[in-house]
Design an enzyme around this catalytic site. Structure first.
Site, PDB file in Angstrom:
ATOM      1  N   ASP A   1       0.898  -1.180  -0.070  1.00 38.14           N
ATOM      2  CA  ASP A   1      -0.020   0.180  -0.087  1.00 38.14           C
ATOM      3  C   ASP A   1       0.981   1.171  -0.143  1.00 38.14           C
ATOM      4  O   ASP A   1       2.038   1.189   0.197  1.00 38.14           O
ATOM      5  CB  ASP A   1      -0.932  -0.185   1.270  1.00 38.14           C
ATOM      6  CG  ASP A   1      -2.102   1.105   1.165  1.00 38.14           C
ATOM      7  OD1 ASP A   1      -2.175   1.621   0.093  1.00 38.14           O
ATOM      8  OD2 ASP A   1      -3.000   0.747   1.887  1.00 38.14           O
TER       9      ASP A   1
ATOM     10  N   GLU B   1     -10.167   7.520   5.234  1.00 38.74           N
ATOM     11  CA  GLU B   1      -8.931   6.944   5.879  1.00 38.74           C
ATOM     12  C   GLU B   1      -9.010   7.317   7.359  1.00 38.74           C
ATOM     13  O   GLU B   1     -10.035   7.809   8.024  1.00 38.74           O
ATOM     14  CB  GLU B   1      -7.769   6.948   5.206  1.00 38.74           C
ATOM     15  CG  GLU B   1      -7.790   6.259   3.610  1.00 38.74           C
ATOM     16  CD  GLU B   1      -6.624   6.116   2.980  1.00 38.74           C
ATOM     17  OE1 GLU B   1      -5.529   5.877   3.575  1.00 38.74           O
ATOM     18  OE2 GLU B   1      -6.713   6.133   1.863  1.00 38.74           O
TER      19      GLU B   1
END
Ligand code: BGC
Length: 630
Positions: free
Chosen positions: A322, A519
């Site tokens: 990621d 997020e």
């Protein structure tokens, strides 16, 4: 004389050492003669495995390492770098758009990068990746489907496959071949800002819907279809969703990118279950998370990546890291890259400096810190996905079927999807559905007339855009106006400050909830309704005989104290662009079919929910997982 000689010797030795050092440092970077070109890898009569080996055998180490680099599109310094470095993947992080942010602009941008990659010596096309997590949601005009948590509430595999298929059609129309979805995290803590990106905290449901989604993206509906449409990615391997509060490695966050406390049994049991299903369902790409297990970043977790995912589960696609996570492994850029690749990361989402990455890995191979076998294994896996997409089967197909993007058909599918995501949590006196033509309905609330809020984040911008800026969608208020009978008068006032307060409405509908977040920016210590929303509901209640609350949220909110005052409660999650889909169900044109994809806590002391489904303090939740009135 003697001293002078010693000085000369010493200077010479230092010089030799420096030269030797420079040689060791730069020698690995000197371009090598490439093996002879053999076009047989383009021969579609051979099997993919044979073609991969033919291609691999003629790649230089530098070309192989290039394939392992995933670069953010703003970081590509010059278009020619794409073929000079033989870059394997380019991505648009959320909100990274072409200069002309239109469907045509996207198509031209992606085409530019792919065309540049095709000019490389071996002509291996780049993968272009985006987070199509609720439709092709970076692109203005695309159909915005409900976020995954809503699809989790629907529990409907066939629907999820259709949604993914429509998303894949919109992606391929702009030339995009890769999506970072579906998300298979199991959310244990409603304080986490990414709950809505998941299907469910139930591994079986998350796995079932994950596979259904993958099937739609891949669109390999029959075994005679050998090529997939869009490469899906199972993310975030593993244990993301169960991090501990206040352990984030990101100073701006609280729980996202934190530490997962689960023991190995839980991690490789409960948490692996949906990934196992995804691997068995044909996944060819898995993203490792930004979380840590103990003190180890997941991207350095050799046991979990190589032993468990690749060897035990038999995953033969590629592992992608990621955003920047590799460089969060301590020890500096060189050691971090070595640790991640040796742990089993095949493609590194750098996402910035590809030149240093290529140089570092070239050195690591020359010094024996990364073996040739590991590099070959990584590239073989990446090529497997590229072959599966048919990227090396000859002339590239450019569908450019722009009409698919935001088509009527897809909007209708999204509207149907919305109707299946709603969960009816309370319905005193059968106030819902509204099908008896009441004389007056009053509508209020921050999310009543706000398509931006309905869609949530990951829509054109990373953090979403609040407000009614989208063309082609409908707000819930618009849906209500259209669904109500002609005899019903609809009054709307955002804050519930209605004028004619002597006349009570038959029904008041408050549509309230959360403003968009993505997020860790959505980590909340206490996920509750804000002051303004609570006041609006109270004002509406004062001027309505019955009050229905519709929550537009990415997660369950703590509403224990307010709930007794409400006659009905509906969770609409983040429905996307089709507010009409909410109204369809409120007005009984479609039934309530959704059930809670995760338990709805009563108090914050109850979180995180344990792996056995019990609350942290052992008390009963407000609503159990799978609860929903019909
Ligand atoms: C997220 C991933 C996403 C990636 C690329 C990261 O910040 O954690 O889910 O796929 O960005 O946009």
């Amino acid at each position: 004389m003697f001293r002078e000689k010693r000085l000369i010797y010493m200077t010479l030795s230092v010089l030799i050492l420096v030269l030797l050092g420079l040689l060791i440092y730069f020698l690995p970077l000197i371009p090598r003669k490439a093996p002879a070109f053999n076009p047989a890898y383009s021969d579609v009569r051979l099997s993919d495995d044979e073609r991969i080996e033919i291609l691999l055998s003629q790649m230089t180490v530098r070309e192989k390492i290039g394939q392992m680099a995933l670069v953010e599109k703003y970081s590509v310094l010059e278009a020619k770098d794409v073929h000079l470095y033989g870059i394997g993947g380019i991505l648009s992080g959320a909100g990274a758009k072409p200069e002309l942010n239109t469907v045509e602009g996207w198509n031209a941008m992606v085409d530019g990068y792919v065309s540049a990659s095709e000019q490389s010596r071996l002509g291996i096309p780049v993968l272009y990746g985006v987070d199509a997590i609720h439709g092709h949601s970076n692109v203005p005009g695309a159909t915005i489907f409900p976020h995954f948590i809503g699809l989790g509430a629907s529990g409907n595999e066939a629907l999820v496959t259709e949604v993914a298929k429509a998303t894949a059609e919109e992606l391929t129309a702009t030339g995009i071949t890769w999506s970072y979805s579906p998300t298979l995290d199991l959310p244990k803590d409603i304080r986490w800002g990414r709950v809505y990106e998941t299907f469910s905290d139930d591994p079986a449901l998350a796995g079932r819907l994950g596979v259904a989604y993958l099937k739609g993206l891949h669109n390999k509906s029959t075994s005679s279809i050998t090529r997939i449409s869009v490469l899906g990615t199972l993310k975030h391997y593993i244990g993301a969703g169960s991090m501990q509060w206040n352990t984030s490695s990101n100073e701006n966050y609280k729980i996202d990118q934190g530490k997962t406390p689960a023991d190995e049994k839980a991690l490789t049991g409960v948490y692996v279950e949906p990934f196992k299903k995804g691997v068995d369902g044909g996944a060819l790409s898995v993203m490792v998370g930004l979380n840590s297990w103990g003190d180890t970043k997941l991207s350095a977790e050799e046991h979990l990546i190589t032993d468990v995912l690749k060897n035990q589960l038999g995953f033969n696609g590629f592992v992608v890291s990621d955003w920047y996570s590799v460089y969060e492994i301590p020890g500096g850029d060189y050691r971090a890259a070595v640790a991640a690749i040796n742990a089993g990361v095949d493609m590194v989402m750098l996402p910035f400096d590809y030149k240093t990455f290529v140089d570092n890995v070239l050195r690591a191979v020359a010094y024996g810190h990364i073996s040739d076998e590991r590099i070959d294994d990584a590239v073989r896996r990446i090529l497997r996905a590229k072959f599966a997409l048919g990227l090396l089967d000859g002339e590239r197909q450019r569908t450019q079927d722009f009409a698919k993007i935001g088509s009527t058909e897809h909007h209708e599918l999204a509207r149907q999807a919305v109707s299946e995501t709603l969960v009816l949590l309370k319905n005193d006196g059968h106030v819902l559905p509204i099908n008896d033509n009441p004389a007056l309905i009053r509508v209020a609330g921050s999310a009543a007339d706000n398509v931006g809020r309905q869609m949530g984040a990951w829509t054109v911008e990373w953090q979403g855009i609040d407000g009614n800026w989208l063309e082609g969608g409908t707000s819930i208020l618009e849906g209500i106006r259209a669904a109500a009978s002609k005899e019903t008068k609809i009054e709307y006032e955002l804050g519930g400050n209605f004028k004619n307060i002597n006349e009570k409405a038959d029904i008041g509908i408050a549509v309230v909830g959360e403003s968009p977040y993505a997020e860790g920016w959505g980590d909340r210590e206490l996920p509750i309704l804000n002051e303004e929303d609570r006041a609006t509901i109270e004002r509406l209640r004062a001027v309505s005989k019955k009050v229905v609350v519709v929550l537009v949220t990415g997660r369950p909110l703590l509403i224990e104290h307010e709930l007794p005052q409400w006659d009905a409660l509906v969770s609409a999650w983040l429905p996307g662009s089709e507010g009409a889909g909410v109204a369809d169900v409120l007005f009984g044109k479609k039934p309530f079919v959704g059930t809670l994809p995760l338990p709805w806590p009563k108090t914050i002391e109850q979180v995180p929910i344990r792996n056995d489904g019990k609350t942290a303090d052992g008390s009963e939740v407000l609503f159990q997982r799978f609860f929903g009135l019909h």
